[in-house]
Design a protein around this motif. Structure first.
Motif, PDB file in Angstrom:
ATOM      1  N   THR A   6      27.047 -10.862 -12.784  1.00 29.43           N
ATOM      2  CA  THR A   6      25.608 -11.120 -12.652  1.00 29.43           C
ATOM      3  C   THR A   6      25.285 -12.585 -12.936  1.00 29.43           C
ATOM      4  O   THR A   6      24.180 -12.908 -13.371  1.00 29.43           O
ATOM      5  N   ARG A   7      26.239 -13.454 -12.677  1.00 28.49           N
ATOM      6  CA  ARG A   7      26.004 -14.882 -12.922  1.00 28.49           C
ATOM      7  C   ARG A   7      25.106 -15.481 -11.840  1.00 28.49           C
ATOM      8  O   ARG A   7      24.964 -14.922 -10.762  1.00 28.49           O
ATOM      9  N   GLN A  13      16.699 -12.889 -11.880  1.00 26.24           N
ATOM     10  CA  GLN A  13      16.039 -11.756 -11.230  1.00 26.24           C
ATOM     11  C   GLN A  13      16.098 -10.514 -12.130  1.00 26.24           C
ATOM     12  O   GLN A  13      15.132  -9.757 -12.211  1.00 26.24           O
ATOM     13  N   ILE A  14      17.217 -10.317 -12.795  1.00 29.43           N
ATOM     14  CA  ILE A  14      17.356  -9.182 -13.707  1.00 29.43           C
ATOM     15  C   ILE A  14      16.405  -9.344 -14.886  1.00 29.43           C
ATOM     16  O   ILE A  14      15.716  -8.398 -15.287  1.00 29.43           O
ATOM     17  N   GLN A  15      16.345 -10.532 -15.436  1.00 27.64           N
ATOM     18  CA  GLN A  15      15.471 -10.777 -16.588  1.00 27.64           C
ATOM     19  C   GLN A  15      13.995 -10.658 -16.226  1.00 27.64           C
ATOM     20  O   GLN A  15      13.167 -10.369 -17.082  1.00 27.64           O
ATOM     21  N   LEU A  17      12.765  -8.361 -14.258  1.00 23.07           N
ATOM     22  CA  LEU A  17      12.395  -6.975 -13.976  1.00 23.07           C
ATOM     23  C   LEU A  17      11.327  -6.515 -14.960  1.00 23.07           C
ATOM     24  O   LEU A  17      11.386  -6.845 -16.146  1.00 23.07           O
ATOM     25  N   PRO A  18      10.363  -5.717 -14.485  1.00 24.03           N
ATOM     26  CA  PRO A  18       9.363  -5.186 -15.409  1.00 24.03           C
ATOM     27  C   PRO A  18       9.996  -4.175 -16.369  1.00 24.03           C
ATOM     28  O   PRO A  18      11.053  -3.597 -16.071  1.00 24.03           O
ATOM     29  N   ALA A  19       9.362  -3.963 -17.473  1.00 19.45           N
ATOM     30  CA  ALA A  19       9.898  -3.079 -18.516  1.00 19.45           C
ATOM     31  C   ALA A  19      10.228  -1.693 -17.981  1.00 19.45           C
ATOM     32  O   ALA A  19      11.239  -1.100 -18.358  1.00 19.45           O
ATOM     33  N   GLU A  20       9.406  -1.176 -17.072  1.00 19.58           N
ATOM     34  CA  GLU A  20       9.642   0.174 -16.558  1.00 19.58           C
ATOM     35  C   GLU A  20      10.870   0.263 -15.653  1.00 19.58           C
ATOM     36  O   GLU A  20      11.349   1.349 -15.345  1.00 19.58           O
ATOM     37  N   ALA A  21      11.414  -0.871 -15.240  1.00 21.10           N
ATOM     38  CA  ALA A  21      12.581  -0.878 -14.360  1.00 21.10           C
ATOM     39  C   ALA A  21      13.901  -1.043 -15.105  1.00 21.10           C
ATOM     40  O   ALA A  21      14.965  -0.782 -14.543  1.00 21.10           O
ATOM     41  N   ARG A  71      38.466  -5.483  -8.262  1.00 15.69           N
ATOM     42  CA  ARG A  71      37.720  -4.404  -8.922  1.00 15.69           C
ATOM     43  C   ARG A  71      36.447  -4.963  -9.552  1.00 15.69           C
ATOM     44  O   ARG A  71      36.129  -4.736 -10.716  1.00 15.69           O
ATOM     45  N   ARG A  72      35.693  -5.695  -8.720  1.00 11.59           N
ATOM     46  CA  ARG A  72      34.492  -6.378  -9.194  1.00 11.59           C
ATOM     47  C   ARG A  72      33.379  -6.235  -8.172  1.00 11.59           C
ATOM     48  O   ARG A  72      33.613  -6.249  -6.976  1.00 11.59           O
ATOM     49  N   ASP A  73      32.161  -6.101  -8.679  1.00 10.75           N
ATOM     50  CA  ASP A  73      30.960  -6.109  -7.856  1.00 10.75           C
ATOM     51  C   ASP A  73      30.178  -7.368  -8.196  1.00 10.75           C
ATOM     52  O   ASP A  73      29.820  -7.579  -9.359  1.00 10.75           O
ATOM     53  N   ASP A  74      29.923  -8.190  -7.202  1.00  7.87           N
ATOM     54  CA  ASP A  74      29.108  -9.379  -7.404  1.00  7.87           C
ATOM     55  C   ASP A  74      27.679  -9.058  -6.986  1.00  7.87           C
ATOM     56  O   ASP A  74      27.418  -8.839  -5.792  1.00  7.87           O
ATOM     57  N   LEU A  75      26.775  -9.005  -7.945  1.00  9.50           N
ATOM     58  CA  LEU A  75      25.371  -8.779  -7.618  1.00  9.50           C
ATOM     59  C   LEU A  75      24.822 -10.052  -7.008  1.00  9.50           C
ATOM     60  O   LEU A  75      24.952 -11.139  -7.578  1.00  9.50           O
ATOM     61  N   LEU A  76      24.206  -9.909  -5.836  1.00 13.34           N
ATOM     62  CA  LEU A  76      23.702 -11.064  -5.099  1.00 13.34           C
ATOM     63  C   LEU A  76      22.178 -11.159  -5.157  1.00 13.34           C
ATOM     64  O   LEU A  76      21.637 -12.258  -5.136  1.00 13.34           O
ATOM     65  N   LEU A  77      21.508 -10.005  -5.196  1.00  6.95           N
ATOM     66  CA  LEU A  77      20.059 -10.006  -5.171  1.00  6.95           C
ATOM     67  C   LEU A  77      19.542  -8.752  -5.865  1.00  6.95           C
ATOM     68  O   LEU A  77      20.009  -7.646  -5.579  1.00  6.95           O
ATOM     69  N   VAL A  78      18.599  -8.932  -6.781  1.00  4.66           N
ATOM     70  CA  VAL A  78      17.933  -7.817  -7.446  1.00  4.66           C
ATOM     71  C   VAL A  78      16.447  -7.987  -7.160  1.00  4.66           C
ATOM     72  O   VAL A  78      15.848  -8.985  -7.534  1.00  4.66           O
ATOM     73  N   GLN A  79      15.876  -6.995  -6.485  1.00 11.17           N
ATOM     74  CA  GLN A  79      14.480  -7.067  -6.091  1.00 11.17           C
ATOM     75  C   GLN A  79      13.686  -5.925  -6.710  1.00 11.17           C
ATOM     76  O   GLN A  79      14.219  -4.830  -6.906  1.00 11.17           O
ATOM     77  N   TRP A  80      12.425  -6.199  -6.977  1.00  8.93           N
ATOM     78  CA  TRP A  80      11.509  -5.166  -7.459  1.00  8.93           C
ATOM     79  C   TRP A  80      10.188  -5.340  -6.736  1.00  8.93           C
ATOM     80  O   TRP A  80       9.636  -6.434  -6.688  1.00  8.93           O
ATOM     81  N   ALA A  81       9.711  -4.254  -6.157  1.00  8.90           N
ATOM     82  CA  ALA A  81       8.451  -4.323  -5.402  1.00  8.90           C
ATOM     83  C   ALA A  81       7.328  -3.662  -6.181  1.00  8.90           C
ATOM     84  O   ALA A  81       7.514  -2.777  -6.933  1.00  8.90           O
TER      85      ALA A  81
END
Length: 81
Positions: A6-7, A13-15, A17-21, A71-81
């Motif tokens: 998550t670098r 984007q993760i930080q 996120l609203p509290a409910e997410a 054995r890695r997942d690179d998060l590229l985009l975290v969105q919240w609508a």
């Protein structure tokens, strides 16, 4: 198990996120560590492609790249609508 990377900009984007997410995102993160392939392909025409997307919560969407050899997942985009 897969590790999550998550670098970079996705960390902001993760930080943001609203509290409910947050709980939903944490559940999604744990699921991606176990089986990232249980997600939708980003490109419908490439169902086995490593670029994946997965919804979470009531309005979240994560786009990520599965690096199977590492054995890695690179998060590229975290969105919240």
């Amino acid at each position: 198990m897969y590790s999550l990377d998550t670098r970079g900009p996705v960390q902001d984007q993760i930080q943001a996120l609203p509290a409910e997410a947050v709980d939903d995102f944490e559940r999604l993160s744990r699921a991606l560590e176990v089986n990232p392939w249980d997600s939708d392909p980003y490109v419908a025409g490439k169902p086995a492609g490593p670029l994946r997307t997965r919804a979470f919560g009531e309005g979240g969407l994560v786009t990520f790249l599965v690096l199977e050899d590492q054995r890695r997942d690179d998060l590229l985009l975290v969105q919240w609508a």
